[in-house]
Enzyme design. Structure first.
Site, PDB file in Angstrom:
ATOM      1  N   HIS A   1       0.857  -1.186   0.000  1.00  0.00           N
ATOM      2  CA  HIS A   1       0.000   0.000   0.000  1.00  0.00           C
ATOM      3  C   HIS A   1       0.897   1.242   0.000  1.00  0.00           C
ATOM      4  O   HIS A   1       2.132   1.113   0.021  1.00  0.00           O
ATOM      5  CB  HIS A   1      -1.000  -0.027   1.167  1.00  0.00           C
ATOM      6  CG  HIS A   1      -0.397  -0.124   2.541  1.00  0.00           C
ATOM      7  ND1 HIS A   1       0.554   0.764   3.013  1.00  0.00           N
ATOM      8  CD2 HIS A   1      -0.613  -1.000   3.545  1.00  0.00           C
ATOM      9  CE1 HIS A   1       0.860   0.441   4.254  1.00  0.00           C
ATOM     10  NE2 HIS A   1       0.181  -0.642   4.607  1.00  0.00           N
TER      11      HIS A   1
ATOM     12  N   CYS B   1      -3.186  -6.767  21.754  1.00  0.00           N
ATOM     13  CA  CYS B   1      -2.061  -5.957  21.269  1.00  0.00           C
ATOM     14  C   CYS B   1      -2.593  -4.584  20.863  1.00  0.00           C
ATOM     15  O   CYS B   1      -3.542  -4.500  20.077  1.00  0.00           O
ATOM     16  CB  CYS B   1      -1.395  -6.632  20.070  1.00  0.00           C
ATOM     17  SG  CYS B   1      -0.326  -5.491  19.159  1.00  0.00           S
TER      18      CYS B   1
ATOM     19  N   HIS C   1       3.920   1.484   2.463  1.00  0.00           N
ATOM     20  CA  HIS C   1       5.162   0.800   2.067  1.00  0.00           C
ATOM     21  C   HIS C   1       5.883   1.607   0.990  1.00  0.00           C
ATOM     22  O   HIS C   1       7.109   1.716   0.990  1.00  0.00           O
ATOM     23  CB  HIS C   1       4.862  -0.599   1.518  1.00  0.00           C
ATOM     24  CG  HIS C   1       4.118  -1.481   2.476  1.00  0.00           C
ATOM     25  ND1 HIS C   1       2.866  -1.972   2.203  1.00  0.00           N
ATOM     26  CD2 HIS C   1       4.449  -1.933   3.708  1.00  0.00           C
ATOM     27  CE1 HIS C   1       2.455  -2.692   3.228  1.00  0.00           C
ATOM     28  NE2 HIS C   1       3.388  -2.692   4.157  1.00  0.00           N
TER      29      HIS C   1
ATOM     30  N   LYS D   1      -5.739   5.182  10.157  1.00  0.00           N
ATOM     31  CA  LYS D   1      -4.829   4.106   9.821  1.00  0.00           C
ATOM     32  C   LYS D   1      -5.428   3.336   8.639  1.00  0.00           C
ATOM     33  O   LYS D   1      -6.630   3.115   8.599  1.00  0.00           O
ATOM     34  CB  LYS D   1      -4.722   3.191  11.054  1.00  0.00           C
ATOM     35  CG  LYS D   1      -3.647   2.144  10.939  1.00  0.00           C
ATOM     36  CD  LYS D   1      -3.529   1.332  12.219  1.00  0.00           C
ATOM     37  CE  LYS D   1      -2.653   0.121  11.935  1.00  0.00           C
ATOM     38  NZ  LYS D   1      -2.379  -0.689  13.112  1.00  0.00           N
TER      39      LYS D   1
ATOM     40  N   CYS E   1       2.498 -11.675  19.837  1.00  0.00           N
ATOM     41  CA  CYS E   1       1.583 -11.045  18.873  1.00  0.00           C
ATOM     42  C   CYS E   1       2.051 -11.404  17.478  1.00  0.00           C
ATOM     43  O   CYS E   1       3.165 -11.040  17.077  1.00  0.00           O
ATOM     44  CB  CYS E   1       1.543  -9.530  19.034  1.00  0.00           C
ATOM     45  SG  CYS E   1       0.654  -8.742  17.664  1.00  0.00           S
TER      46      CYS E   1
ATOM     47  N   LYS F   1      -7.937  -2.903   5.906  1.00  0.00           N
ATOM     48  CA  LYS F   1      -8.861  -3.572   4.989  1.00  0.00           C
ATOM     49  C   LYS F   1     -10.290  -3.441   5.502  1.00  0.00           C
ATOM     50  O   LYS F   1     -11.226  -3.311   4.723  1.00  0.00           O
ATOM     51  CB  LYS F   1      -8.486  -5.050   4.875  1.00  0.00           C
ATOM     52  CG  LYS F   1      -7.316  -5.267   3.928  1.00  0.00           C
ATOM     53  CD  LYS F   1      -7.161  -6.750   3.595  1.00  0.00           C
ATOM     54  CE  LYS F   1      -5.731  -7.061   3.228  1.00  0.00           C
ATOM     55  NZ  LYS F   1      -5.286  -8.382   3.668  1.00  0.00           N
TER      56      LYS F   1
ATOM     57  N   CYS G   1       2.704  -8.302  15.135  1.00  0.00           N
ATOM     58  CA  CYS G   1       4.009  -7.649  15.348  1.00  0.00           C
ATOM     59  C   CYS G   1       5.154  -8.635  15.185  1.00  0.00           C
ATOM     60  O   CYS G   1       6.302  -8.217  15.118  1.00  0.00           O
ATOM     61  CB  CYS G   1       4.118  -7.066  16.754  1.00  0.00           C
ATOM     62  SG  CYS G   1       2.956  -5.763  17.150  1.00  0.00           S
TER      63      CYS G   1
ATOM     64  N   HIS H   1      -2.395  -4.082  16.908  1.00  0.00           N
ATOM     65  CA  HIS H   1      -3.201  -4.912  16.002  1.00  0.00           C
ATOM     66  C   HIS H   1      -4.604  -5.232  16.503  1.00  0.00           C
ATOM     67  O   HIS H   1      -5.413  -5.785  15.763  1.00  0.00           O
ATOM     68  CB  HIS H   1      -2.454  -6.216  15.678  1.00  0.00           C
ATOM     69  CG  HIS H   1      -1.224  -5.974  14.873  1.00  0.00           C
ATOM     70  ND1 HIS H   1       0.003  -5.748  15.438  1.00  0.00           N
ATOM     71  CD2 HIS H   1      -1.052  -5.865  13.530  1.00  0.00           C
ATOM     72  CE1 HIS H   1       0.886  -5.523  14.466  1.00  0.00           C
ATOM     73  NE2 HIS H   1       0.275  -5.595  13.319  1.00  0.00           N
TER      74      HIS H   1
HETATM   75  N1  MSP Z   1       9.015  -7.028   7.870  1.00  0.00           N
HETATM   76  C1  MSP Z   1       9.105  -5.989   8.821  1.00  0.00           C
HETATM   77  C2  MSP Z   1      10.393  -5.205   8.655  1.00  0.00           C
HETATM   78  C3  MSP Z   1      11.655  -5.996   8.713  1.00  0.00           C
HETATM   79  S1  MSP Z   1      13.062  -5.002   8.417  1.00  0.00           S
HETATM   80  C4  MSP Z   1      14.338  -5.982   8.781  1.00  0.00           C
HETATM   81  C5  MSP Z   1       7.924  -5.043   8.668  1.00  0.00           C
HETATM   82  N2  MSP Z   1       7.246  -5.131   7.502  1.00  0.00           N
HETATM   83  S2  MSP Z   1       5.985  -4.219   7.139  1.00  0.00           S
HETATM   84  O1  MSP Z   1       5.578  -4.644   5.833  1.00  0.00           O
HETATM   85  O2  MSP Z   1       5.013  -4.290   8.176  1.00  0.00           O
HETATM   86  O3  MSP Z   1       6.478  -2.741   7.093  1.00  0.00           O
HETATM   87  C6  MSP Z   1       7.554  -2.392   6.250  1.00  0.00           C
HETATM   88  C7  MSP Z   1       7.899  -0.929   6.399  1.00  0.00           C
HETATM   89  O4  MSP Z   1       6.800  -0.143   5.962  1.00  0.00           O
HETATM   90  C8  MSP Z   1       8.192  -0.525   7.845  1.00  0.00           C
HETATM   91  O5  MSP Z   1       9.284   0.360   7.923  1.00  0.00           O
HETATM   92  C9  MSP Z   1       6.931   0.158   8.268  1.00  0.00           C
HETATM   93  O6  MSP Z   1       7.131   1.142   9.251  1.00  0.00           O
HETATM   94  C10 MSP Z   1       6.519   0.813   6.958  1.00  0.00           C
HETATM   95  N3  MSP Z   1       5.098   1.106   6.929  1.00  0.00           N
HETATM   96  C11 MSP Z   1       4.053   0.224   7.015  1.00  0.00           C
HETATM   97  N4  MSP Z   1       2.901   0.944   7.020  1.00  0.00           N
HETATM   98  C12 MSP Z   1       3.171   2.263   6.931  1.00  0.00           C
HETATM   99  C13 MSP Z   1       2.416   3.432   6.853  1.00  0.00           C
HETATM  100  N5  MSP Z   1       1.101   3.435   6.910  1.00  0.00           N
HETATM  101  N6  MSP Z   1       3.092   4.598   6.699  1.00  0.00           N
HETATM  102  C14 MSP Z   1       4.448   4.664   6.589  1.00  0.00           C
HETATM  103  N7  MSP Z   1       5.194   3.584   6.673  1.00  0.00           N
HETATM  104  C15 MSP Z   1       4.579   2.378   6.904  1.00  0.00           C
HETATM  105  O7  MSP Z   1       7.685  -4.261   9.561  1.00  0.00           O
END
Ligand code: MSP
Length: 464
Positions: free
Chosen positions: A20, A146, A23, A289, A128, A292, A131, A149
């Site tokens: 999304h 949590c 990411h 936030k 969790c 889905k 997390c 979540h």
């Molecule tokens: N897999 C772990 C990270 C492992 S790094 C060795 C993880 N994955 S994640 O898919 O949940 O998130 C990946 C990155 O995207 C993280 O840095 C997380 O903070 C960032 N974000 C996820 N959702 C976000 C937003 N809504 N806004 C900004 N960044 C976000 O955590």
């Protein structure tokens, strides 16, 4: 500031669902940095990828009744498609299921085990899955929920392996204080330092006896390696020899893993620490936030299909200072598209090229002698929002200049002045193309092209 080589990493994303804009936000930020330092002559290595083991992914695959690896393959394809559509030019995309990575993780752990950094013990605690983390009862809401979540944590009881995290507490504090690892923004640095000064660290559970979807513990095949330990090591295994990185970009939710566990693992194995860890904020959609359930998840591929990658890239970094939380709303997005891009920049560019053509101005593509120090200062310190503001100050200045000097009138009564005026503006536009390049690579290339050919075409054609 100059770097011979610049290694930048992002967090690797879980493959439990497709990407999304949250990411995308982080990967675009890394891409902006990578493009900026490339333009400054550094040898850049930009690493991103996916985090594929652990319960979260295993459960998502099980729900669809497919093997986790097959499930991951599908999601990885979506990630790669999204990053391509957003012009995110990484140098390596690591998957934690890559055999090379798995081998690296095993060797790393074996080394720690051989050095007496790992021991076996009983564990009982609340986990969790969202997390992928053991929680302290104090961190949970009523009913073992949590707070991130809103799901119930599972009680886990097992004989597993522990890493002696506690013994690195002092060393990590010293590294933060001595800036052996720079943590930015400053408030995050203070936050982690105060946490370490207050809370004695506990040793870290680094294996699981009941999670099958993971890398096997090399000396005990009945266990798999804790997904976070596996994931963090991507930064070395995927770095093709570039370790240590000049910059690691991560979101605020995974700050402690990167500011405590990660440095401790590196210290224990004798690796250098990363130069800088930068913690960015979270992107919300209409102040909420993304979820889905709410149905407000924004797909970056869809946005870039309609507006082009550059518009999203611009919006995300113009709206809010990097490091703070940001918000996406269709209204604001549309507003900035119309006002800043189509009008302020797009129309300016078009008008000037049309006039240059019409009045037969003899101008050859050239950069000015301006050094734009404030812009470089902002870029080098990840103040993207400030860098973009500075560019738009120039854009507004040029628009004002045209309003004041009235080139169409000059064409009638002072062609020498007109010639100077348009040449000056064209040179400024050539500069803007360069300054914009890390943020808007496609628009920047279009500008440079048109300045060379002199043929005006809309920079921001009306969306389909
Ligand atoms: N897999 C772990 C990270 C492992 S790094 C060795 C993880 N994955 S994640 O898919 O949940 O998130 C990946 C990155 O995207 C993280 O840095 C997380 O903070 C960032 N974000 C996820 N959702 C976000 C937003 N809504 N806004 C900004 N960044 C976000 O955590």
């Amino acid at each position: 500031m100059h770097y011979g080589r610049f290694f930048v990493t992002t967090a690797i994303d879980y493959v439990n669902s497709k990407p999304h804009i949250g990411h995308a936000y982080e990967k675009i930020a890394a891409d902006i940095v990578a493009r900026y330092w490339r333009s400054q002559g550094s040898e850049v290595f930009f690493l991103t990828g996916t985090d594929e083991h652990g319960m979260k992914v295993a459960q998502a695959a099980k729900k669809m009744e497919i093997e986790p690896k097959v499930f991951a393959d599908n999601i990885v394809a979506k990630y790669k498609e999204a990053w391509a559509s957003l012009e995110i030019g990484y140098d390596n995309f690591i998957r934690t299921t890559d055999p090379h990575h798995e081998e690296f993780v095993k060797n790393f752990l074996q080394k720690l085990y051989d050095n007496g950094e790992i021991y076996k013990d009983k564990y009982q605690g609340l986990y969790c899955v969202g997390c992928e983390e053991y929680k302290q009862p104090d961190d949970l809401e009523e009913g073992k929920i949590c707070p991130n979540h809103k799901t119930e944590c599972q009680m886990v009881e097992e004989e597993i392996y522990f890493f002696k995290l506690s013994k690195y507490q002092k060393q990590i504090m010293e590294a933060i204080q001595g800036k052996d690892i720079i943590i930015e923004p400053e408030n995050r640095r203070n936050e982690i330092f105060q946490f370490l000064a207050r809370e004695p660290l506990k040793d870290l559970a680094i294996s699981r006896s009941k999670v099958e979807w993971g890398i096997q513990v090399p000396w005990d095949k009945s266990q798999t390696i804790y997904v976070w330990v596996d994931a963090l090591l991507n930064y070395i295994s995927g770095g093709k020899g570039f370790w240590p990185p000049q910059l690691q970009l991560i979101g605020k939710d995974i700050f402690r893993f990167h500011a405590i566990i990660w440095p401790a693992m590196l210290l224990a194995a004798g690796y250098e620490l990363p130069e800088k860890l930068f913690i960015h904020g979270f992107l919300t959609v209409d102040g909420q936030k993304m979820s889905k359930t709410i149905g407000n998840v924004i797909d970056p591929i869809e946005v870039s299909k309609i507006y082009g990658a550059d518009v999203l890239r611009y919006f995300l970094f113009r709206e809010a200072p990097f490091g703070q939380d940001g918000n996406f709303s269709v209204d604001r997005f549309e507003g900035r598209y119309q006002a800043d891009l189509a009008n302020d920049l797009g129309n300016l560019f078009q008008r000037v090229l049309v006039m240059a053509q019409k009045f037969e101005i003899k101008w050859e593509y050239q950069k000015s002698a301006n050094t734009y120090e404030a812009y470089h200062e902002a870029m080098q310190n990840l103040r993207f929002h400030e860098a973009l503001n500075l560019i738009w100050v120039i854009v507004s200045g040029l628009n004002q200049k045209i309003d004041v000097e009235k080139p169409w009138d000059l064409a009638k009564n002072d062609t020498a002045k007109l010639d100077n005026l348009l040449k000056e503006i064209l040179t400024n536009l050539a500069d803007i193309a360069i300054l914009l390049d890390p943020f808007m690579p496609i628009v920047s290339a279009k500008m440079t092209d048109q300045l060379k050919t002199g043929k005006p075409e809309p920079l921001f054609p009306r969306k389909k």
